[in-house]
Enzyme design. Structure first.
Site, PDB file in Angstrom:
ATOM      1  N   LYS A 151       0.882  -1.175   0.000  1.00 59.32           N
ATOM      2  CA  LYS A 151       0.000   0.000   0.000  1.00 59.32           C
ATOM      3  C   LYS A 151       0.918   1.223   0.000  1.00 59.32           C
ATOM      4  O   LYS A 151       0.778   2.140   0.831  1.00 59.32           O
ATOM      5  CB  LYS A 151      -0.903  -0.067   1.248  1.00 59.32           C
ATOM      6  CG  LYS A 151      -2.037   0.898   1.257  1.00 59.32           C
ATOM      7  CD  LYS A 151      -3.227   0.492   0.416  1.00 59.32           C
ATOM      8  CE  LYS A 151      -4.227   1.618   0.353  1.00 59.32           C
ATOM      9  NZ  LYS A 151      -5.353   1.389  -0.551  1.00 59.32           N
ATOM     10  N   ASP A 193      -5.525  -3.555  -2.041  1.00 57.20           N
ATOM     11  CA  ASP A 193      -6.980  -3.605  -2.277  1.00 57.20           C
ATOM     12  C   ASP A 193      -7.281  -4.006  -3.718  1.00 57.20           C
ATOM     13  O   ASP A 193      -8.146  -4.844  -3.994  1.00 57.20           O
ATOM     14  CB  ASP A 193      -7.653  -2.272  -1.903  1.00 57.20           C
ATOM     15  CG  ASP A 193      -6.844  -1.050  -2.308  1.00 57.20           C
ATOM     16  OD1 ASP A 193      -5.639  -1.195  -2.595  1.00 57.20           O
ATOM     17  OD2 ASP A 193      -7.413   0.059  -2.351  1.00 57.20           O
TER      18      ASP A 193
END
Ligand code: NAD
Length: 361
Positions: free
Chosen positions: A192, A225
Site C-alpha cells: 500500500k 486492495d
C-alpha cells in the site's frame, strides 16, 4: 542414499492421526527419513509443564526441519502460543501458503494456482503497541506532535508498524528463490505504498531491487486492495505473491477460501537455518481419535517440505497421488465426499493407504 532427520510433532486433537498418515505417505516415496518425535501443545504441557518445551525447539534447531500437526491453543492466560513461540524462537521469517484448486474439492473458483509468501516477523505485527491513556502513549504522542503538523489525539492507542530493509530483502529474495526452484514465472509484490509511502514504499523499493537480480522471472506489483479485486476477477494472471505481514495474513486466508478451505491447505514457515511445515487447520477436537479427519493438508505440507529439501520429483509424486484420490472422490474422508454421507466415508488411515497405493501404481 540421502537420509533426512526431521523433527515430527504430531500435536493435539486430530494431529497424531493426520501426522501418522503423512509419515507413511512420505516414507512411501522411497526417501529415507529418521523421525525425531517431539511434543508441543497439550501433550507437552502435561509432560513438561510447557506447551513448547526447550527440547522440542532444540531438536528443530539441530535437524533444521520440522513437520508439525495442529496444536490446541490454551484459552487461559499464562501459556504462550506454540505457533508464535516457534516463529519467534527460530526466526521463521517467511510464511509460505500455496493456494491451489483441486478437482474433487468444492470451491467457488477453479484453476487457481497461487503461492502466497508472507513476511512473518515484523510489519503491523511487530508486537510494539501502546495502550490508550498510558503515560508511554502520551509521551510518544507528544513527541510525534512536536515533529509533524497533524496532531494525534492524546488518548490515542498506537501500534508501531515496522518495515526494515533487511527483512524486506530477505522475504522478497525467498519469494524469488521459491519461484526459481519451482519453475514459477511471476512474482508480484503486494503493498500500500501509495498511502504508506515510507514503510510500504521501502518494501516496494527493495522488492524492485531484488527483482533486478532475477531477470529470468517476471515481476510486477499491486496495491493490496486492487490485488484482492483482481484475485476475484482474474486470479489466473498471478503466480507467486509476496507481501508484508498483515496483508499476507488476510490475502492467504482469502486464497484458502477461494480454493476450498481448511482440510486441503498446507503451509510452511521458513527461517534462515530452519523450516517448519504444517497444515493450516486446527486440532478439530470433535473429530479426534475417530479415524475420520482429512489428512490432505498435512500430507501436502509434507510435500512442501520435500520441495524445501530439494526433492521435487518425490513432492510431485505425492501431490499427484493426493490429487488423483481427491478427484476420484471415493476413497476420501467425510468432508471431501460429494454426498457428504459419513457412512460411506473412508477413514484417515485408509485414505493414506489409497494415496500410497496410487503412488506405487
Ligand atoms: P479447526 O481448524 O480445528 O476446525 C474448524 C472446522 O474445520 C471444524 O468444523 C473442524 O471439524 C473442521 N476441520 C479442520 N480440520 C479438519 C480436517 N483435517 N479434517 C476434517 N475436518 C476438519 O479450527 P478451530 O475449531 O477454530 O480450532 C480448534 C483448535 O485448534 C483451537 O484450539 C485452535 O486454537 C487450534 N488451532 C491451531 C492451529 C495450529 O496449530 N496451526 C491453527 C488453527 C487453530
Amino acid at each position: 542414499m540421502t537420509s533426512y532427520r526431521v523433527t515430527l510433532i504430531p500435536g493435539d486433537g486430530i494431529g497424531p492421526e493426520v501426522a501418522d498418515a503423512t509419515r507413511r505417505v512420505l516414507e512411501a516415496t522411497g526417501i529415507d527419513f529418521a523421525w525425531d518425535l517431539r511434543e508441543a501443545g497439550e501433550t507437552a504441557l502435561a509432560r513438561h509443564g510447557d506447551v513448547l518445551p526447550e527440547e522440542t525447539l532444540a531438536s528443530i534447531r539441530e535437524n533444521g526441519i520440522g513437520l508439525k500437526g495442529p496444536i490446541t491453543t490454551q484459552l487461559g492466560v499464562g501459556f504462550r502460543s506454540v505457533n508464535v513461540g516457534l516463529r519467534q524462537a527460530l526466526g521463521l521469517y517467511a510464511n509460505l501458503r500455496p493456494g491451489k484448486t483441486m478437482p474433487g474439492v468444492r470451491s467457488v473458483f477453479d484453476q487457481i494456482d497461487l503461492v502466497i509468501v508472507r513476511e512473518n516477523l515484523e510489519g503491523a505485527y511487530s508486537g510494539i503497541e501502546f495502550d490508550t491513556g498510558t503515560v508511554e502513549a502520551a509521551e510518544i504522542i507528544a513527541e510525534i506532535n512536536k515533529r509533524q503538523g497533524k496532531p494525534i489525539a492524546p488518548d490515542a492507542a498506537l501500534t508501531i508498524k515496522v518495515i526494515t530493509p533487511a527483512n524486506s530483502r530477505q522475504i522478497v529474495r525467498y519469494a524469488f528463490e521459491y519461484a526459481k526452484a519451482n519453475r514459477r514465472r511471476l512474482v508480484t509484490a503486494v503493498h500500500k505504498a501509495n498511502i504508506m509511502k515510507f514503510s510500504d514504499g521501502l518494501f516496494l523499493k527493495i522488492a524492485r531491487e531484488v527483482a533486478a537480480e532475477y531477470p529470468e522471472i517476471e515481476f510486477n506489483d499491486r496495491i493490496v486492495d486492487n490485488m484482492c479485486m483482481q484475485l476475484m476477477q482474474r486470479a489466473q494472471d498471478y503466480d507467486v505473491l509476496v507481501m508484508p505481514n498483515l496483508y499476507g495474513d488476510i490475502v492467504s486466508d482469502l486464497v484458502a477460501g477461494m480454493v476450498g478451505g481448511l482440510g486441503v491447505a498446507p503451509s510452511g514457515n521458513i527461517g534462515p537455518d530452519t523450516a517448519v511445515f504444517e497444515p493450516i487447520h486446527g486440532s478439530a477436537p470433535s473429530h479426534a481419535g475417530k479415524n475420520e479427519a482429512n489428512p490432505t493438508a498435512m500430507i501436502l505440507s509434507g510435500a512442501l517440505m520435500l520441495r524445501h529439501l530439494g526433492e521435487q520429483v518425490a513432492a510431485e509424486r505425492v501431490e499427484q497421488a493426493v490429487g488423483a484420490i481427491v478427484a476420484e472422490g471415493t476413497q476420501v474422508t467425510y468432508d471431501l465426499r460429494q454426498d457428504r454421507d459419513p457412512s460411506k466415508a473412508t477413514g484417515t488411515a485408509e485414505m493414506a493407504d489409497a494415496i500410497i497405493a496410487r503412488m506405487a501404481s
